[in-house]
Write a protein that holds these residues in place. Structure first.
Motif, PDB file in Angstrom:
ATOM      1  N   UNK A  24      27.748  34.200  49.155  1.00  0.00           N
ATOM      2  CA  UNK A  24      29.278  34.939  49.476  1.00  0.00           C
ATOM      3  C   UNK A  24      30.311  35.180  49.166  1.00  0.00           C
ATOM      4  N   UNK A  25      30.806  36.783  48.690  1.00  0.00           N
ATOM      5  CA  UNK A  25      32.101  36.434  49.071  1.00  0.00           C
ATOM      6  C   UNK A  25      32.892  36.663  50.570  1.00  0.00           C
ATOM      7  N   UNK A  26      33.647  36.094  50.577  1.00  0.00           N
ATOM      8  CA  UNK A  26      34.328  36.851  52.185  1.00  0.00           C
ATOM      9  C   UNK A  26      35.615  36.758  52.159  1.00  0.00           C
ATOM     10  N   UNK A  27      35.925  37.837  52.138  1.00  0.00           N
ATOM     11  CA  UNK A  27      37.380  38.672  52.940  1.00  0.00           C
ATOM     12  C   UNK A  27      37.655  38.248  54.563  1.00  0.00           C
ATOM     13  N   UNK A  28      38.759  37.444  54.230  1.00  0.00           N
ATOM     14  CA  UNK A  28      39.684  37.567  55.630  1.00  0.00           C
ATOM     15  C   UNK A  28      41.059  38.159  56.451  1.00  0.00           C
TER      16      UNK A  28
END
Length: 98
Positions: A24-28
């Motif tokens: 998973x690529x998580x952007x925050x």
């Protein structure tokens, strides 16, 4: 007040077997500077109404964080299907490699 907003989660291997790793690529975005560490956990929920079947697949510790947008990649092994209640599995046939 929330200091972190998750803005996107992209499943990198959306077409895969249940036993394949999860990526998973998580952007925050961090809305303020955070001086202490924060912990992200990727948890597989084995049974909706019983947390004893939950499996922590990966844990990432970050910190300190500055204000702004950031991203990271969660890479974890697949959940251990033998720890999932049999009534929650769709088919064991698909999980057993022969």
């Amino acid at each position: 007040m929330c200091l972190i907003n998750i803005t996107n989660v992209e499943v990198k291997n959306s077409i895969s077997q249940f036993t394949d790793p999860i990526i998973l690529d998580v952007t925050f975005e961090s809305l303020a500077e955070i001086k202490s560490d924060i912990t992200w956990k990727l948890i597989y929920i084995g049974k909706a109404n019983d947390s004893s079947y939950d499996q922590v697949l990966e844990e990432v510790i970050m910190g300190p964080l500055t204000t702004g947008t950031m991203n990271f990649t969660f890479e974890a092994a697949a959940p251990d299907w033998t720890k999932i209640p049999s009534d929650e599995l769709l088919s064991k046939h698909f999980l057993i490699q022969e």
